[in-house]
Design a protein around this motif. Structure first.
Motif, PDB file in Angstrom:
ATOM      1  N   ASP A 280       0.832  -1.214   0.000  1.00 11.02           N
ATOM      2  CA  ASP A 280       0.000   0.000   0.000  1.00 11.02           C
ATOM      3  C   ASP A 280       0.863   1.260   0.000  1.00 11.02           C
ATOM      4  OD1 ASP A 280      -2.581  -1.303   0.202  1.00 11.02           O
ATOM      5  OD2 ASP A 280      -1.877  -1.947   2.172  1.00 11.02           O
ATOM      6  N   VAL A 281       2.052   1.123   0.583  1.00 12.34           N
ATOM      7  CA  VAL A 281       2.954   2.277   0.696  1.00 12.34           C
ATOM      8  C   VAL A 281       4.369   1.795   0.387  1.00 12.34           C
ATOM      9  CG1 VAL A 281       3.938   3.947   2.348  1.00 12.34           C
ATOM     10  CG2 VAL A 281       1.525   3.327   2.516  1.00 12.34           C
ATOM     11  N   VAL A 282       5.171   2.653  -0.252  1.00 13.65           N
ATOM     12  CA  VAL A 282       6.582   2.319  -0.475  1.00 13.65           C
ATOM     13  C   VAL A 282       7.435   3.371   0.220  1.00 13.65           C
ATOM     14  CG1 VAL A 282       8.431   2.038  -2.185  1.00 13.65           C
ATOM     15  CG2 VAL A 282       6.125   1.194  -2.705  1.00 13.65           C
ATOM     16  N   ILE A 283       8.407   2.894   1.010  1.00 19.06           N
ATOM     17  CA  ILE A 283       9.394   3.813   1.607  1.00 19.06           C
ATOM     18  C   ILE A 283      10.748   3.435   1.035  1.00 19.06           C
ATOM     19  CG2 ILE A 283      10.549   4.556   3.736  1.00 19.06           C
ATOM     20  CD1 ILE A 283       7.988   3.920   5.266  1.00 19.06           C
ATOM     21  N   SER A 284      11.409   4.379   0.406  1.00 16.05           N
ATOM     22  CA  SER A 284      12.766   4.082  -0.048  1.00 16.05           C
ATOM     23  C   SER A 284      13.760   4.635   0.960  1.00 16.05           C
ATOM     24  CB  SER A 284      13.067   4.656  -1.431  1.00 16.05           C
ATOM     25  OG  SER A 284      14.426   4.332  -1.732  1.00 16.05           O
ATOM     26  N   ALA A 285      14.524   3.721   1.552  1.00 14.50           N
ATOM     27  CA  ALA A 285      15.619   4.121   2.446  1.00 14.50           C
ATOM     28  C   ALA A 285      16.932   3.766   1.762  1.00 14.50           C
ATOM     29  CB  ALA A 285      15.477   3.396   3.777  1.00 14.50           C
ATOM     30  N   ALA A 286      16.889   3.742   0.439  1.00 19.12           N
ATOM     31  CA  ALA A 286      18.089   3.444  -0.354  1.00 19.12           C
ATOM     32  C   ALA A 286      18.657   4.767  -0.886  1.00 19.12           C
ATOM     33  CB  ALA A 286      17.723   2.516  -1.502  1.00 19.12           C
ATOM     34  N   ASP A 287      19.701   4.658  -1.656  1.00 18.49           N
ATOM     35  CA  ASP A 287      20.346   5.836  -2.235  1.00 18.49           C
ATOM     36  C   ASP A 287      19.327   6.757  -2.929  1.00 18.49           C
ATOM     37  OD1 ASP A 287      22.541   7.350  -3.570  1.00 18.49           O
ATOM     38  OD2 ASP A 287      21.638   6.407  -5.332  1.00 18.49           O
ATOM     39  N   GLY A 288      19.466   8.060  -2.679  1.00 20.34           N
ATOM     40  CA  GLY A 288      18.496   9.024  -3.200  1.00 20.34           C
ATOM     41  C   GLY A 288      18.514   9.148  -4.712  1.00 20.34           C
ATOM     42  N   HIS A 289      19.701   9.199  -5.299  1.00 21.02           N
ATOM     43  CA  HIS A 289      19.812   9.386  -6.736  1.00 21.02           C
ATOM     44  C   HIS A 289      19.193   8.195  -7.472  1.00 21.02           C
ATOM     45  CE1 HIS A 289      21.678   9.900 -10.710  1.00 21.02           C
ATOM     46  NE2 HIS A 289      21.716  11.186 -10.394  1.00 21.02           N
ATOM     47  N   THR A 290      19.533   6.986  -7.027  1.00 27.34           N
ATOM     48  CA  THR A 290      18.974   5.780  -7.665  1.00 27.34           C
ATOM     49  C   THR A 290      17.456   5.754  -7.519  1.00 27.34           C
ATOM     50  OG1 THR A 290      20.955   4.683  -6.832  1.00 27.34           O
ATOM     51  CG2 THR A 290      19.282   3.276  -7.803  1.00 27.34           C
ATOM     52  N   THR A 291      16.980   6.100  -6.326  1.00 30.55           N
ATOM     53  CA  THR A 291      15.539   6.078  -6.077  1.00 30.55           C
ATOM     54  C   THR A 291      14.815   7.015  -7.039  1.00 30.55           C
ATOM     55  OG1 THR A 291      15.902   5.635  -3.722  1.00 30.55           O
ATOM     56  CG2 THR A 291      13.763   6.570  -4.336  1.00 30.55           C
ATOM     57  N   ILE A 292      15.304   8.247  -7.105  1.00 34.94           N
ATOM     58  CA  ILE A 292      14.565   9.280  -7.847  1.00 34.94           C
ATOM     59  C   ILE A 292      14.757   9.144  -9.360  1.00 34.94           C
ATOM     60  CG2 ILE A 292      14.414  11.783  -8.229  1.00 34.94           C
ATOM     61  CD1 ILE A 292      15.214  12.103  -5.247  1.00 34.94           C
ATOM     62  N   PHE A 293      16.014   8.901  -9.767  1.00 32.23           N
ATOM     63  CA  PHE A 293      16.296   8.979 -11.208  1.00 32.23           C
ATOM     64  C   PHE A 293      16.309   7.616 -11.914  1.00 32.23           C
ATOM     65  CE2 PHE A 293      18.051  12.803  -9.261  1.00 32.23           C
ATOM     66  CZ  PHE A 293      17.359  13.765  -9.983  1.00 32.23           C
ATOM     67  N   ASP A 294      16.462   6.521 -11.156  1.00 33.61           N
ATOM     68  CA  ASP A 294      16.436   5.196 -11.798  1.00 33.61           C
ATOM     69  C   ASP A 294      15.151   4.440 -11.453  1.00 33.61           C
ATOM     70  OD1 ASP A 294      18.926   5.829 -12.757  1.00 33.61           O
ATOM     71  OD2 ASP A 294      20.006   4.694 -11.224  1.00 33.61           O
ATOM     72  N   MET A 295      14.912   4.261 -10.169  1.00 33.19           N
ATOM     73  CA  MET A 295      13.729   3.464  -9.792  1.00 33.19           C
ATOM     74  C   MET A 295      12.436   4.157 -10.227  1.00 33.19           C
ATOM     75  SD  MET A 295      14.608   2.223  -5.944  1.00 33.19           S
ATOM     76  CE  MET A 295      16.221   1.643  -5.465  1.00 33.19           C
ATOM     77  N   LEU A 296      12.467   5.489 -10.254  1.00 33.55           N
ATOM     78  CA  LEU A 296      11.259   6.236 -10.663  1.00 33.55           C
ATOM     79  C   LEU A 296      11.480   6.982 -11.984  1.00 33.55           C
ATOM     80  CD1 LEU A 296      10.269   7.595  -7.134  1.00 33.55           C
ATOM     81  CD2 LEU A 296       8.820   6.143  -8.569  1.00 33.55           C
ATOM     82  N   ASP A 297      12.600   6.708 -12.647  1.00 36.44           N
ATOM     83  CA  ASP A 297      12.915   7.296 -13.963  1.00 36.44           C
ATOM     84  C   ASP A 297      12.838   8.827 -13.986  1.00 36.44           C
ATOM     85  OD1 ASP A 297      13.322   4.800 -15.297  1.00 36.44           O
ATOM     86  OD2 ASP A 297      11.150   4.501 -15.128  1.00 36.44           O
ATOM     87  N   GLY A 298      13.050   9.466 -12.860  1.00 38.14           N
ATOM     88  CA  GLY A 298      13.066  10.941 -12.827  1.00 38.14           C
ATOM     89  C   GLY A 298      11.721  11.583 -13.128  1.00 38.14           C
TER      90      GLY A 298
END
Ligand SMILES: Cc1cc2nc3c(=O)[nH]c(=O)nc-3n(C[C@H](O)[C@H](O)[C@H](O)COP(=O)(O)OP(=O)(O)OC[C@H]3O[C@@H](n4cnc5c(N)ncnc54)[C@H](O)[C@@H]3O)c2cc1C
Length: 509
Positions: A280-298
């Motif tokens: 229901d919810v996702v929390i990313s506690a991983a690297d910020g750059h990867t989270t924002i620009f790779d996992m979420l494609d920016g």
């Protein structure tokens, strides 16, 4: 996911990363009745709070000091809640740092502020005014404690007023010192040795803020910046155990490649093995750059967030050369941050001429080495791109690591004659090692470097336009560190509880 009938009714949270922030989000999520599942790319918990074994020696890759090690700080309660400090002996060393000059002078940054003042006055009576202004402010900061209980995002008028009252006695010293860097402060000294010695630890980081340095000394003086015996991995393992005891689930060797989004709402994750997991919810506690620009494609950024990644300074990538030495080093003073010594004959290490070296002798933690032996670690600010390029050719990369270890041993001979014949183990971790094991962007092991500007910054734990998604950890807490990691995991759950109209609760084992 394991749960009781009552808990199964709760929302599910997917957490990316089992570093301290991810484990913290997991613990507080479970305390508040959410079903939680952590996905971690490595096969152990802790993220950068880690250690590794070589030939009977344990190389500790993280903790020098832990804010909140004793009840003298608000952070202590958080560490208790996540089960990190119970039954764990803490060592409060008398010295924070030693800086030795070529001509035999030594600056000792004592943890005790009275002792430090006396020592500085003995070294430089001509700088008495500067020294006393400094120690007076540190004494004042020993009475300051960061409010950590409530997420700043949830502050109402009463909270702001309360914080204003707490801050009031410290406003003047904060204003006075907050714009000053350690290098600027060093330049105020007339005494040439102190001018050089105070600036030596920040030579590669000239913007390092004086306030951060002074708060460190204040915490050490209060004996709430201790070293947990056993080091980083047992510390992280204790939080993992607390999370498991609370009924949380965790999957290792599970690397997230994408965050699944439907109608601008995070609904789960896709792993590199192709499996998809819904929550229901996702929390990313991983690297910020990867989270924002790779996992979420920016797709969920604005100019402000882009600006962080384009303009802010990162922690300089780190090269750690660890050695196992057949010597107890009983006669070497134990320090929190090491001994910085000048090299009479400068040595080229890692492609750069070094006139000084900082060495940490782990003679205060016998659990890290066989009896009578010691781990010694030299940490150097390094060049990410150089190591990234070297890594493309495994043989060259390995050879360069060997060469670096040789160069460090040669340099250490100048301070510890005979050491080269006592080396039993050598291990080199490069900026690429950090990236490979923890995914941290450009090997920045602690995220955003603290400056006068970033220390006042508050980064959002959500992304614009994306629902049911939060970030936690060092990439949303400029300056990084273990306390902000545990705090941001806690705060992310607090914010979620508020959104779900639930009372945020905690427990202590
Ligand atoms: C040498 C060194 C010394 C330090 N000394 C201190 C100290 O004395 N005191 C102090 O307070 N702090 C210290 N720190 C800083 C502190 O360790 C960090 O700031 C803190 O641990 C960061 O925690 P985190 O959870 O935010 O991030 P991380 O530890 O980076 O955790 C992120 C986790 O996410 C995982 N991950 C990344 N990408 C993915 C993916 N795609 N899928 C799944 N999982 C993923 C990573 O493997 C990692 O486990 C030090 C750090 C280092 C390296």
């Amino acid at each position: 996911m394991p749960n009781s009938g009552e808990r199964a009714a709760g929302k599910s949270i997917i957490i990316i990363g089992a570093g301290i922030a991810g484990l913290s989000a997991g613990c507080y999520g479970r305390m508040n009745g959410y079903r939680t599942q952590i996905f971690e790319r490595h096969n152990i918990p802790g993220g950068v709070c880690t250690a590794w074994q070589r030939k009977g020696y344990t190389i500790d890759g993280c903790i020098h000091w832990l804010v909140g090690s004793s009840p003298g700080s608000n952070f202590h309660r958080l560490w208790q809640e996540v089960g990190a400090v119970q039954g764990r002996p803490m060592i409060d060393l008398e010295e924070y740092l030693r800086v030795e000059s070529e001509d035999g002078q030594t600056l000792i940054l004592y943890a005790n502020i009275d002792r430090l003042e006396q020592h500085l006055l003995e070294l430089a009576p001509e700088d008495a005014r500067t020294i006393k202004a400094f120690t007076r402010a540190v004494r004042r900061f020993t009475r300051f404690d960061l409010p950590v209980d409530k997420a700043p995002e949830l502050y109402g008028l009463t909270d702001r007023m309360r914080q204003g009252v707490i801050m009031l006695p410290f406003l003047r010293p904060f204003l006075k010192w907050s714009k000053l860097s350690v290098r600027d402060f060093a330049e105020r000294f007339r005494n040439p040795f102190l001018r050089e010695a105070l600036a030596a630890p920040v030579v590669d980081a000239p913007e390092f803020p004086m306030i951060a340095f002074m708060m460190t000394l204040a915490w050490l003086h209060n004996k709430t910046g201790g070293y947990p015996l056993g080091g980083s991995l047992p510390f992280a393992r204790a939080i993992e155990q607390r999370y498991l005891d609370l009924g949380g689930a965790i999957q290792y060797s599970a690397r997230v490649s994408k965050i699944l989004v439907e109608n601008d709402r995070a609904v789960g994750v896709k792993l590199t093995d192709g499996t998809e997991h819904r929550g229901d919810v996702v929390i990313s506690a991983a690297d910020g750059h990867t989270t924002i620009f790779d996992m979420l494609d920016g797709r969920y950024v604005d100019e402000k967030i882009k600006g962080y990644y384009e303009n802010l300074t990162l922690f300089p990538p780190l090269l750690l050369v660890a050695l196992g030495i057949a010597n107890s080093f009983e006669d070497v003073p134990s320090t929190v941050s090491g001994i910085s010594f000048s090299l009479a004959s400068p040595v080229v290490i890692d492609g750069k001429e070094r006139k000084r070296l900082a060495v940490k002798v782990y003679n205060f933690d016998p659990s890290l080495a066989p009896p009578g032996k010691t781990v010694v670690i030299v940490g150097l600010n390094s060049d990410y791109d150089r190591w990234k390029q070297l890594r493309e050719d495994p043989d060259r990369y390995r050879a360069e690591k060997e060469k670096t270890a040789d160069q460090v041993i040669v340099a250490l001979e100048q301070r510890f004659p005979g050491i080269s014949s006592q080396v039993e183990m050598r291990d080199v971790a490069t900026p690429v090692t950090w990236e490979r094991y923890t995914g941290n962007w450009r090997g920045s092991y602690e995220g955003w470097f603290p400056t006068a500007k970033t220390m006042r910054m508050r980064m959002s734990k959500t992304l614009p336009g994306l629902d049911s998604f939060y970030m936690a950890g060092q990439w949303v807490e400029p300056g990084g560190g273990l306390p902000p990691a545990v705090m941001s995991g806690r705060h992310s759950i607090q914010i979620l509880c508020k959104k779900d109209k639930k009372r945020f609760v905690t427990s202590t084992p």
